[in-house]
Design a protein around this motif. Structure first.
Motif, mmCIF file in Angstrom:
data_model
loop_
_atom_site.group_PDB
_atom_site.id
_atom_site.type_symbol
_atom_site.label_atom_id
_atom_site.label_comp_id
_atom_site.label_asym_id
_atom_site.label_seq_id
_atom_site.Cartn_x
_atom_site.Cartn_y
_atom_site.Cartn_z
ATOM 1 N N LYS A 37 46.147 41.418 39.938
ATOM 2 C CA LYS A 37 44.704 41.498 39.714
ATOM 3 C C LYS A 37 44.284 42.951 39.542
ATOM 4 O O LYS A 37 44.058 43.666 40.514
ATOM 5 N N HIS A 39 41.923 46.186 38.617
ATOM 6 C CA HIS A 39 40.511 46.514 38.766
ATOM 7 C C HIS A 39 40.343 48.008 38.525
ATOM 8 O O HIS A 39 41.093 48.814 39.072
ATOM 9 N N GLY A 46 41.603 53.265 39.218
ATOM 10 C CA GLY A 46 41.762 51.854 39.530
ATOM 11 C C GLY A 46 43.059 51.523 40.253
ATOM 12 O O GLY A 46 43.778 52.419 40.717
ATOM 13 N N ASP A 179 38.034 40.930 37.579
ATOM 14 C CA ASP A 179 37.383 42.224 37.835
ATOM 15 C C ASP A 179 37.454 43.157 36.628
ATOM 16 O O ASP A 179 37.069 44.322 36.719
ATOM 17 N N MET A 180 37.998 42.669 35.520
ATOM 18 C CA MET A 180 38.177 43.527 34.344
ATOM 19 C C MET A 180 37.166 43.145 33.260
ATOM 20 O O MET A 180 36.683 42.017 33.226
#
Ligand SMILES: [Zn+2]
Length: 570
Positions: A37, A39, A46, A179-180
């Motif tokens: 995941k 971000h 990030g 989250d992107m």
């Protein structure tokens, strides 16, 4: 440009060629679910949150769960110090003990072992930070995870703590892009988006991962070859991808491989340096944008790395690097020429560049064993198997052509080695010698091989690339940086300075700190190219420029033979 051989990745490229096939065992390998995941909060580089779920590993107290090198061939990893890596199972939090494995030449692995027996599935979580790189970062194998243009690119071994037990596992790898920004993509060497594959733990480590606003191009005819990038390169990405795609199609067909796929990743270095590393079904290369690399500059690097996919001998790196690097050099050029991707003059220039690399090499008169010992210490030594292997294969091909009256060639031996690799039959140095012996006679095969290993200067036979090219002998000056770059704490320092070298004459002394290393990658290729380095002694820095060349040596190259046809078959 700098090339680095990566034996681990090269070995895997073949070891996992059947990875898409269903498991043969009656019982399916245990499931391993991996969720990545990424971000990128505004104004930061990030991170990637990693969750790895093991299906009932049933570990006893003290058994290792996952592992990761602290450094690999000098490239630092995410390490996960302290409690950065956590685990839980059906009974709740699972305490882990960190320890270090016995040091290997390529690095030290850290392992996380469970402190109590596990119950049910085990979930491991950690947050992977990209490595911080600057203008003064040393170039090296592409093992680290890096942030670029709102995304990430890197090898698993740089940030993924992977199962300590080799497996295989029924891996289900997913990207959580919640989250992107919209349109973000996640790609693994084995596929884009969710990928299911039965693979050993090593493949999770020695493969590439990329996420973010990726751009890509696929081969026109099928999607077996894909090229990915996060930042628009200073060269024509489309022309580059087309060249790479044609090379891949031609070469995979030559080796009879119609199934496997391949992914190429490119990223930018904030320091002057170009290099590529081949891992499972993929390779990644980094370039320095201000150097304005061209498609022509990069295609050699790409073709070399891709050619590693097929030819392989069993045995240690020291024993077989002449074959893996030699065939990668030999076939990257030959396949490109046969596919019409290099003109005859480009092919001639390329084989001469390989011959130059060999004759100008400071290691050419060392035994392969001595050169291998210095492999990790001296970057110049890493090139030893390339030129030596290339010229030995050119010699071997010439001998087979001569003996068979042009009916057989090195291709027959290399394809047979590959067939044995695929069938998991023995394919080591002994089999190589036996196969070459069948072509040219056992004694001749052994003698030529021993000459190559002993470090006696290789002489190019007249019929190599005849009748198109003729062999010309000349005097050359071997490349000589003049010292060995060694590590002292966190500094790079000068050791083993040759008293009669150009570096010594320029004022470099043993023990001097290397602030900016002379760029050998260009000077290596041209006898007239000087290098400039910045060193420090007694707290004062100084700059020197010198021609990194030693005494005269006997060398050979090829020229177009007079009256030869404009097109030639090799
Ligand atoms: Zn290589």
């Amino acid at each position: 440009m700098k090339r680095l051989s990566v034996m681990i990745g090269a070995a895997l490229a073949c070891a996992c060629s059947g990875l898409a096939a269903p498991a043969m065992a009656a019982e399916a390998p245990p499931a391993l679910n991996v969720v990545l995941k990424p971000h990128v909060p505004a104004g930061t580089a990030g991170y990637i949150d990693v969750t790895m779920s093991f299906q009932t590993p049933s570990l006893q107290a003290g058994a290792p769960l996952v592992r990761l090198p602290l450094q690999l061939v000098g490239i630092p990893t995410a390490r996960y110090d302290g409690d950065a890596l956590t685990a839980r199972d059906d009974q709740g939090p699972l305490a882990l003990e960190i320890s270090e494995e016995k040091p290997q030449p390529e690095g030290v692995y850290r392992r996380w072992s469970v402190k109590r027996p596990t119950k049910g599935d085990v979930v491991v979580s950690f947050r992977a930070p990209p490595r911080v790189v600057t203008a003064s970062t040393n170039n090296g194998p592409l093992f680290d995870l890096r942030a670029e243009n709102g995304g990430f690119e890197g090898a698993g071994v740089g940030f993924l703590a992977t199962p300590a037990a080799e497996g295989p596992y029924s891996v289900d790898l997913k990207w959580d892009m919640s989250d992107m920004p919209a349109g973000s993509r996640g790609v693994w060497s084995l596929g884009e988006g969710e990928v299911k594959a039965v693979v050993p733990s090593q493949v999770l480590s020695f493969s590439y991962y990329a996420a973010g606003p990726l751009k890509s191009q696929s081969s026109a005819t099928d999607s077996r070859l894909n090229v990915y990038w996060l930042s628009e390169p200073p060269f024509d990405a489309k022309a580059f991808s087309t060249w790479v795609s044609k090379f891949y199609n031609y070469t995979s067909t030559f080796f009879g491989d119609t199934k496997s796929s391949y992914r190429v990743f490119m990223r930018q270095n904030p320091y002057a340096g170009t290099g590529g590393t081949a891992l499972a079904h993929s390779f990644m290369f980094g370039y320095y944008p201000p150097a304005k690399p061209t498609v022509e500059d990069l295609r050699d690097l790409v073709a070399h790395e891709m050619a590693h996919t097929w030819p392989m001998l069993e045995g240690s790196h020291g024993e077989t690097a002449w074959y893996s690097e030699g065939t990668a050099e030999y076939y990257s050029l030959l396949m490109a020429y046969r596919a019409g991707l290099l003109t005859l003059d480009e092919y001639l220039a390329s084989i001469n560049q390989r011959a130059d690399g060999y004759y100008a090499s400071p290691s050419r008169n060392m035994t392969t064993a001595d050169a291998a010992k210095l492999f990790w210490k001296d970057p110049v030594m890493q090139k030893d198997p390339y030129g030596r292997g290339f010229l030995y294969l050119v010699q071997t091909n010439a001998a087979i052509l001569a003996k068979s009256g042009g009916k057989r060639s090195l291709d027959d031996v290399v394809l047979e080695i590959y067939r044995r690799t695929e069938k998991q039959e023995p394919h080591g140095v002994a089999e190589w010698l036996q196969l070459v012996g069948k072509e040219i006679g056992p004694a001749e095969a052994q003698a030529a091989f021993d000459t190559m290993k002993s470090g006696k200067t290789l002489v190019i036979p007249d019929n190599a690339f005849a009748p198109c090219f003729k062999v010309v002998s000349e005097q050359r000056h071997a490349f000589e940086l003049g010292y060995v770059r060694s590590n002292s704490g966190s500094d790079a320092v000068v050791t083993d300075l040759k008293p009669d070298s150009a570096a010594a004459r320029a004022g470099v002394k043993n023990g001097d700190k290397i602030l900016k290393a002379p760029d050998a990658s260009k000077a290596w290729k041209s006898e007239k190219t000087e290098v400039t380095g910045v060193f420090e002694r007694d707290g004062k820095s100084y700059t020197v420029t010198y021609l990194p060349r030693g005494g005269a040596v006997e060398a050979y190259h090829w020229e177009r033979a007079k009256g030869a046809a404009p097109t030639c078959k090799f």
